[in-house]
Design a protein around this motif. Sequence first.
Motif, short mmCIF file in Angstrom:
data_model
loop_
_atom_site.label_atom_id
_atom_site.label_comp_id
_atom_site.label_asym_id
_atom_site.label_seq_id
_atom_site.Cartn_x
_atom_site.Cartn_y
_atom_site.Cartn_z
N VAL B 15 5.70 7.29 -2.68
CA VAL B 15 4.45 7.85 -3.39
C VAL B 15 3.54 6.58 -3.95
O VAL B 15 2.48 6.40 -3.70
CB VAL B 15 4.72 9.00 -4.16
CG1 VAL B 15 3.33 9.21 -5.11
CG2 VAL B 15 5.31 10.15 -3.64
N LEU B 16 4.49 5.89 -4.53
CA LEU B 16 3.82 4.77 -5.11
C LEU B 16 3.33 3.66 -4.27
O LEU B 16 2.06 3.18 -4.36
CB LEU B 16 4.84 4.09 -6.34
CG LEU B 16 4.31 2.95 -7.21
CD1 LEU B 16 3.01 3.49 -7.82
CD2 LEU B 16 5.28 2.30 -7.88
N THR B 17 3.86 3.50 -3.17
CA THR B 17 3.36 2.55 -2.12
C THR B 17 2.12 3.12 -1.62
O THR B 17 1.09 2.48 -1.57
CB THR B 17 4.47 2.31 -1.04
OG1 THR B 17 5.74 2.01 -1.72
CG2 THR B 17 4.15 1.11 -0.35
N ALA B 18 2.14 4.22 -1.23
CA ALA B 18 1.00 5.02 -0.59
C ALA B 18 -0.18 4.83 -1.67
O ALA B 18 -1.29 4.77 -1.27
CB ALA B 18 1.26 6.48 -0.17
N LEU B 19 0.23 5.12 -2.82
CA LEU B 19 -1.03 5.23 -3.89
C LEU B 19 -1.61 3.62 -3.82
O LEU B 19 -2.68 3.53 -4.08
CB LEU B 19 -0.26 5.65 -5.08
CG LEU B 19 -1.14 5.96 -6.53
CD1 LEU B 19 -2.00 7.14 -5.99
CD2 LEU B 19 -0.37 6.06 -7.85
N LEU B 20 -0.86 2.76 -3.90
CA LEU B 20 -1.06 1.34 -4.14
C LEU B 20 -1.86 1.02 -2.79
O LEU B 20 -2.99 0.14 -2.94
CB LEU B 20 0.24 0.29 -4.26
CG LEU B 20 0.76 0.49 -5.91
CD1 LEU B 20 2.01 -0.35 -5.71
CD2 LEU B 20 -0.27 0.10 -6.87
N PHE B 21 -1.45 1.30 -1.81
CA PHE B 21 -2.28 0.98 -0.43
C PHE B 21 -3.62 1.66 -0.36
O PHE B 21 -4.63 0.88 -0.35
CB PHE B 21 -1.48 1.57 0.94
CG PHE B 21 -2.25 1.44 2.15
CD1 PHE B 21 -2.60 0.17 2.46
CD2 PHE B 21 -2.50 2.45 2.79
CE1 PHE B 21 -3.27 0.09 3.82
CE2 PHE B 21 -3.02 2.68 4.00
CZ PHE B 21 -3.48 1.31 4.42
N GLY B 22 -3.70 2.93 -0.95
CA GLY B 22 -4.81 3.67 -1.06
C GLY B 22 -5.88 2.89 -2.15
O GLY B 22 -6.92 2.62 -1.97
N THR B 23 -5.16 2.46 -3.31
CA THR B 23 -6.15 1.49 -4.30
C THR B 23 -6.52 0.42 -3.64
O THR B 23 -7.82 -0.16 -3.90
CB THR B 23 -4.99 1.19 -5.47
OG1 THR B 23 -4.51 2.37 -5.85
CG2 THR B 23 -5.67 0.68 -6.51
N SER B 24 -5.74 -0.34 -2.70
CA SER B 24 -6.26 -1.38 -2.26
C SER B 24 -7.45 -1.42 -1.26
O SER B 24 -8.15 -2.10 -0.96
CB SER B 24 -5.00 -2.20 -1.30
OG SER B 24 -4.57 -1.72 -0.10
N LEU B 25 -7.39 -0.13 -0.50
CA LEU B 25 -8.52 0.28 0.42
C LEU B 25 -9.65 0.35 -0.39
O LEU B 25 -10.78 -0.22 -0.03
CB LEU B 25 -8.01 1.54 1.23
CG LEU B 25 -7.03 1.08 2.21
CD1 LEU B 25 -6.98 2.40 2.89
CD2 LEU B 25 -7.36 0.10 3.02
N ILE B 26 -9.36 1.00 -1.71
CA ILE B 26 -10.80 1.12 -2.50
C ILE B 26 -11.23 0.01 -2.94
O ILE B 26 -12.53 -0.21 -2.88
CB ILE B 26 -10.14 2.17 -3.68
CG1 ILE B 26 -10.09 3.57 -2.76
CG2 ILE B 26 -11.56 2.51 -4.63
CD1 ILE B 26 -9.48 4.43 -3.91
N LEU B 27 -10.35 -0.94 -3.48
CA LEU B 27 -10.95 -2.26 -4.04
C LEU B 27 -11.64 -3.03 -3.12
O LEU B 27 -12.53 -3.71 -3.17
CB LEU B 27 -9.68 -3.18 -4.52
CG LEU B 27 -9.12 -2.41 -5.85
CD1 LEU B 27 -7.99 -3.47 -6.23
CD2 LEU B 27 -10.31 -2.68 -6.96
N ALA B 28 -10.99 -3.07 -1.67
CA ALA B 28 -11.57 -3.64 -0.48
C ALA B 28 -13.08 -3.08 -0.39
O ALA B 28 -13.96 -3.89 -0.03
CB ALA B 28 -10.91 -3.61 0.76
N PHE B 29 -13.06 -1.71 -0.44
CA PHE B 29 -14.32 -1.20 -0.12
C PHE B 29 -15.41 -1.62 -1.30
O PHE B 29 -16.61 -2.00 -1.17
CB PHE B 29 -14.32 0.31 -0.29
CG PHE B 29 -15.60 1.26 0.01
CD1 PHE B 29 -16.31 1.08 1.12
CD2 PHE B 29 -16.11 1.81 -0.92
CE1 PHE B 29 -17.43 2.11 1.33
CE2 PHE B 29 -17.27 2.63 -0.98
CZ PHE B 29 -18.08 2.66 0.14
N VAL B 30 -14.96 -1.65 -2.59
CA VAL B 30 -15.91 -2.14 -3.52
C VAL B 30 -16.24 -3.47 -3.63
O VAL B 30 -17.41 -3.77 -3.70
CB VAL B 30 -15.04 -1.88 -5.01
CG1 VAL B 30 -15.68 -2.72 -5.93
CG2 VAL B 30 -14.71 -0.32 -5.18
#
Lengths: 129, 173
Positions: B15-30
């Motif tokens: 769950v944590l890895t998935a959450l972090l991966f999601g966060t990295s995508l959002i940051l890339a988008f930002v």
Amino acid sequence: MFFKKNDIVILLIAIVIATAAIFAYNHFAKQLPVKAEIYHNGTLVKTVSLALGVDKTFSVPEEPQVVFRLHPDGKISFEKSDCPDRICISSGKLGRAGQSAACLPNGLVLKIVPVGKEQKDDVDIVIGH
Amino acid sequence: MDKSEKNIRATKRLVLTALLFGTSLILAFVEGFFPAIPIPGVKLGLSNVVVMYALFFLSKKQAFSIAILKGMFVFATRGPVAGVLSLSGGIVSLVSMIILSIITKRNASYLISSVTGAVFHNVGQFMAVSLIYSFAEIWIYLPWLVILGIAAGAFTSVLLKIILPALDKSGLK
């Protein structure tokens, strides 16, 4: 630990060296006569001489949707492109030996190279003569 | 540790890895909203903060998973060249941070690790660009890359410091 005193020293030294390198490069590259080379996927497709007082746009047949522009001050830039990020256009005008810009989505690289004595007549198009 | 406890830990890690991966995508988008830096391959690298977090507080394995996942995502959405650039940047950056931590005996600060990661992220992308396009001239921008990397690294380390408490509270660590 967030940061240490030594870090700041190391980073400052790195910044000073990098800044000095940029200034040295700008100083030495200024005097060289140059031409522009356009590469498509790593192969040279066009050589352009950078004459003063010419204002002209052109494309290469490999990527006709990408438009280059020659400026009267002897510089060249990407004028138009269909790529999503427009990094090529924001690279601005190039005119100093060693400068380069790329439109990676279209596989195009624009390089400014010094005109060597032995390669004097390999220019494909000469504009403004 | 019995079996169910082991399972819970594995699930938490997933769950944590998935959450972090999601966060990295959002940051890339930002990051897309920031003005583009006119040197091919050079980016602010906000998503590096996630990889750094994974490396410092989780495991090397999770940090590599996130970098590779991100490369695959970029490959799928923006094409093979962008994918290779992202992957080479991510891996070179991670390896440089791991080497730094070995040299300093795990005593490197957030700031210096983050700067190392940011500079080498761009070095990795330069390597890919110069190989794919036989574009060695790009290295003339190396001094710029170092300066921009230091700025980006300082920025991401501040970001990490702000985000850390929130991730601690999530209880997933």
